[in-house]
Design a protein around this motif. Structure first.
Motif, PDB file in Angstrom:
ATOM      1  N   ALA A   1      45.770  54.720  43.445  1.00 34.48           N
ATOM      2  CA  ALA A   1      45.377  54.821  42.045  1.00 34.48           C
ATOM      3  C   ALA A   1      43.941  55.319  41.922  1.00 34.48           C
ATOM      4  CB  ALA A   1      45.507  53.461  41.380  1.00 34.48           C
ATOM      5  N   GLU A   2      43.682  56.039  40.838  1.00 37.06           N
ATOM      6  CA  GLU A   2      42.340  56.500  40.484  1.00 37.06           C
ATOM      7  C   GLU A   2      42.155  56.303  38.989  1.00 37.06           C
ATOM      8  OE1 GLU A   2      41.320  60.424  41.671  1.00 37.06           O
ATOM      9  OE2 GLU A   2      41.992  60.147  43.729  1.00 37.06           O
ATOM     10  N   GLY A   3      40.952  55.832  38.601  1.00 30.86           N
ATOM     11  CA  GLY A   3      40.685  55.618  37.186  1.00 30.86           C
ATOM     12  C   GLY A   3      39.393  54.850  36.980  1.00 30.86           C
ATOM     13  N   THR A   4      39.414  53.924  36.019  1.00 26.93           N
ATOM     14  CA  THR A   4      38.228  53.127  35.723  1.00 26.93           C
ATOM     15  C   THR A   4      38.588  51.646  35.646  1.00 26.93           C
ATOM     16  OG1 THR A   4      38.545  53.375  33.335  1.00 26.93           O
ATOM     17  CG2 THR A   4      37.072  54.951  34.408  1.00 26.93           C
ATOM     18  N   VAL A   5      37.598  50.838  35.973  1.00 28.24           N
ATOM     19  CA  VAL A   5      37.699  49.386  35.851  1.00 28.24           C
ATOM     20  C   VAL A   5      36.578  48.938  34.937  1.00 28.24           C
ATOM     21  CG1 VAL A   5      37.533  47.191  37.070  1.00 28.24           C
ATOM     22  CG2 VAL A   5      38.611  49.124  38.179  1.00 28.24           C
ATOM     23  N   LYS A   6      36.928  48.139  33.929  1.00 28.52           N
ATOM     24  CA  LYS A   6      35.918  47.565  33.040  1.00 28.52           C
ATOM     25  C   LYS A   6      35.959  46.061  33.186  1.00 28.52           C
ATOM     26  CE  LYS A   6      35.953  51.111  29.476  1.00 28.52           C
ATOM     27  NZ  LYS A   6      36.195  51.393  28.053  1.00 28.52           N
ATOM     28  N   LEU A   7      34.800  45.490  33.455  1.00 30.96           N
ATOM     29  CA  LEU A   7      34.631  44.044  33.429  1.00 30.96           C
ATOM     30  C   LEU A   7      33.899  43.724  32.139  1.00 30.96           C
ATOM     31  CD1 LEU A   7      33.645  43.083  37.064  1.00 30.96           C
ATOM     32  CD2 LEU A   7      35.635  42.334  35.794  1.00 30.96           C
ATOM     33  N   ILE A   8      34.570  43.064  31.233  1.00 27.25           N
ATOM     34  CA  ILE A   8      34.022  42.794  29.909  1.00 27.25           C
ATOM     35  C   ILE A   8      33.727  41.308  29.806  1.00 27.25           C
ATOM     36  CG2 ILE A   8      34.456  42.909  27.428  1.00 27.25           C
ATOM     37  CD1 ILE A   8      36.483  45.198  28.136  1.00 27.25           C
ATOM     38  N   ARG A   9      32.476  40.992  29.545  1.00 31.68           N
ATOM     39  CA  ARG A   9      32.056  39.605  29.374  1.00 31.68           C
ATOM     40  C   ARG A   9      32.192  39.273  27.896  1.00 31.68           C
ATOM     41  NH1 ARG A   9      31.507  34.583  31.412  1.00 31.68           N
ATOM     42  NH2 ARG A   9      29.654  33.600  30.630  1.00 31.68           N
ATOM     43  N   THR A  10      33.098  38.356  27.579  1.00 32.67           N
ATOM     44  CA  THR A  10      33.364  38.050  26.174  1.00 32.67           C
ATOM     45  C   THR A  10      32.192  37.349  25.500  1.00 32.67           C
ATOM     46  OG1 THR A  10      34.468  36.029  26.871  1.00 32.67           O
ATOM     47  CG2 THR A  10      35.865  37.945  26.488  1.00 32.67           C
ATOM     48  N   ALA A  11      31.373  36.656  26.271  1.00 29.21           N
ATOM     49  CA  ALA A  11      30.264  35.903  25.681  1.00 29.21           C
ATOM     50  C   ALA A  11      28.997  36.734  25.518  1.00 29.21           C
ATOM     51  CB  ALA A  11      29.961  34.673  26.539  1.00 29.21           C
ATOM     52  N   ASP A  12      28.838  37.802  26.295  1.00 28.63           N
ATOM     53  CA  ASP A  12      27.608  38.595  26.237  1.00 28.63           C
ATOM     54  C   ASP A  12      27.922  40.053  26.552  1.00 28.63           C
ATOM     55  OD1 ASP A  12      25.044  39.559  26.217  1.00 28.63           O
ATOM     56  OD2 ASP A  12      24.312  38.311  27.863  1.00 28.63           O
ATOM     57  N   LYS A  13      27.847  40.889  25.559  1.00 28.97           N
ATOM     58  CA  LYS A  13      28.203  42.303  25.704  1.00 28.97           C
ATOM     59  C   LYS A  13      27.285  43.035  26.680  1.00 28.97           C
ATOM     60  CE  LYS A  13      29.568  46.073  22.689  1.00 28.97           C
ATOM     61  NZ  LYS A  13      29.691  46.522  21.321  1.00 28.97           N
ATOM     62  N   LYS A  14      26.078  42.536  26.882  1.00 28.75           N
ATOM     63  CA  LYS A  14      25.114  43.188  27.770  1.00 28.75           C
ATOM     64  C   LYS A  14      25.552  43.134  29.232  1.00 28.75           C
ATOM     65  CE  LYS A  14      21.400  41.894  24.682  1.00 28.75           C
ATOM     66  NZ  LYS A  14      20.358  40.907  24.456  1.00 28.75           N
ATOM     67  N   LEU A  15      26.433  42.207  29.583  1.00 25.90           N
ATOM     68  CA  LEU A  15      26.876  42.047  30.962  1.00 25.90           C
ATOM     69  C   LEU A  15      28.100  42.904  31.302  1.00 25.90           C
ATOM     70  CD1 LEU A  15      26.498  38.174  31.345  1.00 25.90           C
ATOM     71  CD2 LEU A  15      24.908  39.954  32.067  1.00 25.90           C
ATOM     72  N   ASP A  16      28.636  43.651  30.327  1.00 23.35           N
ATOM     73  CA  ASP A  16      29.810  44.494  30.571  1.00 23.35           C
ATOM     74  C   ASP A  16      29.503  45.552  31.624  1.00 23.35           C
ATOM     75  OD1 ASP A  16      30.886  43.012  28.555  1.00 23.35           O
ATOM     76  OD2 ASP A  16      31.114  44.668  27.140  1.00 23.35           O
ATOM     77  N   GLU A  17      30.486  45.853  32.451  1.00 25.65           N
ATOM     78  CA  GLU A  17      30.338  46.857  33.508  1.00 25.65           C
ATOM     79  C   GLU A  17      31.544  47.785  33.529  1.00 25.65           C
ATOM     80  OE1 GLU A  17      29.301  45.686  37.488  1.00 25.65           O
ATOM     81  OE2 GLU A  17      28.464  43.812  36.739  1.00 25.65           O
ATOM     82  N   THR A  18      31.307  49.049  33.831  1.00 29.11           N
ATOM     83  CA  THR A  18      32.371  50.020  34.019  1.00 29.11           C
ATOM     84  C   THR A  18      32.189  50.648  35.399  1.00 29.11           C
ATOM     85  OG1 THR A  18      32.422  50.491  31.660  1.00 29.11           O
ATOM     86  CG2 THR A  18      33.439  52.109  33.100  1.00 29.11           C
ATOM     87  N   MET A  19      33.268  50.684  36.184  1.00 31.33           N
ATOM     88  CA  MET A  19      33.222  51.218  37.536  1.00 31.33           C
ATOM     89  C   MET A  19      34.322  52.256  37.728  1.00 31.33           C
ATOM     90  SD  MET A  19      32.846  47.603  39.441  1.00 31.33           S
ATOM     91  CE  MET A  19      33.386  46.599  38.078  1.00 31.33           C
ATOM     92  N   VAL A  20      34.090  53.152  38.660  1.00 33.76           N
ATOM     93  CA  VAL A  20      35.101  54.150  39.024  1.00 33.76           C
ATOM     94  C   VAL A  20      36.066  53.493  39.998  1.00 33.76           C
ATOM     95  CG1 VAL A  20      35.493  56.379  40.122  1.00 33.76           C
ATOM     96  CG2 VAL A  20      33.494  56.040  38.668  1.00 33.76           C
ATOM     97  N   LEU A  21      37.345  53.667  39.737  1.00 30.21           N
ATOM     98  CA  LEU A  21      38.396  53.056  40.550  1.00 30.21           C
ATOM     99  C   LEU A  21      39.011  54.103  41.473  1.00 30.21           C
ATOM    100  CD1 LEU A  21      40.677  50.922  41.161  1.00 30.21           C
ATOM    101  CD2 LEU A  21      41.840  51.838  39.167  1.00 30.21           C
ATOM    102  N   LYS A  22      39.005  53.804  42.757  1.00 35.43           N
ATOM    103  CA  LYS A  22      39.704  54.622  43.743  1.00 35.43           C
ATOM    104  C   LYS A  22      40.136  53.664  44.845  1.00 35.43           C
ATOM    105  CE  LYS A  22      39.380  58.832  46.472  1.00 35.43           C
ATOM    106  NZ  LYS A  22      40.712  59.291  46.135  1.00 35.43           N
ATOM    107  N   THR A  23      41.431  53.564  45.039  1.00 33.97           N
ATOM    108  CA  THR A  23      41.953  52.601  46.001  1.00 33.97           C
ATOM    109  C   THR A  23      41.730  53.085  47.436  1.00 33.97           C
ATOM    110  OG1 THR A  23      44.137  53.609  45.846  1.00 33.97           O
ATOM    111  CG2 THR A  23      43.703  51.702  44.435  1.00 33.97           C
ATOM    112  N   ASP A  24      41.720  52.122  48.352  1.00 35.67           N
ATOM    113  CA  ASP A  24      41.602  52.454  49.770  1.00 35.67           C
ATOM    114  C   ASP A  24      42.993  52.719  50.349  1.00 35.67           C
ATOM    115  OD1 ASP A  24      42.716  49.935  49.936  1.00 35.67           O
ATOM    116  OD2 ASP A  24      40.931  48.980  50.776  1.00 35.67           O
ATOM    117  N   THR A  25      43.090  52.792  51.666  1.00 39.55           N
ATOM    118  CA  THR A  25      44.374  53.111  52.298  1.00 39.55           C
ATOM    119  C   THR A  25      45.423  52.024  52.099  1.00 39.55           C
ATOM    120  OG1 THR A  25      43.536  52.205  54.377  1.00 39.55           O
ATOM    121  CG2 THR A  25      43.334  54.595  54.047  1.00 39.55           C
TER     122      THR A  25
END
Length: 140
Positions: free
Chosen positions: A79-103
């Motif tokens: 798979a390839e795409g994006t991962v978002k970690l969304i902190r419901t209590a504090d929007k400043k802690l949200d992160e977006t990462m590029v997703l690429k699976t390993d073997t």
């Protein structure tokens, strides 16, 4: 003190309370529960719905686990795409990462330094040309 004086004091107290609440409301920061791109999300809702249905139809639900302070996401295919970690209590802690699976069709996210509590994991990926969207709430 007669009843008229008590009535006036009660009314003044209530009006003061309402004014203080109005001032506090006006001074508060932006509401974290409202998205800035609310209308764009509404327009693109059909696309997201189709992606979520693809996950169900193709039985492509990823396995999510936390091992040794690391998120491990296992996909059924590469798979390839994006991962978002969304902190419901504090929007400043949200992160977006590029997703690429390993073997092994896994994606690992180190959780060092992340706040404990409720997080929303949002996976948006493509696998074999098919788009998918998966959301899950996780507790750290």
């Amino acid at each position: 003190m007669n009843w008229g004086t008590k009535l006036i004091i009660g009314m003044l107290s209530f009006m003061t309370f309402i004014i203080v609440l109005a001032v506090l409301m006006m001074r508060s920061s932006d509401d974290a529960l409202v998205d800035n791109d609310y209308y764009e999300k509404g327009i693109n809702y059909d696309k997201d719905y189709t992606k979520k249905e693809n996950v169900k139809k193709d039985h492509a639900t990823p396995e999510v686990s936390i091992v040794n302070n690391t998120f491990i996401i296992i996909f059924s295919q590469a798979a390839e795409g994006t991962v978002k970690l969304i902190r419901t209590a504090d929007k400043k802690l949200d992160e977006t990462m590029v997703l690429k699976t390993d073997t092994a069709n896994q994606f690992k996210i180190p959780m060092d330094g992340k706040a404990t509590g409720l997080w929303k994991l949002q996976l948006d990926w493509k696998s074999m040309g098919t788009p998918y969207l998966y959301e899950k709430e996780v507790m750290l």
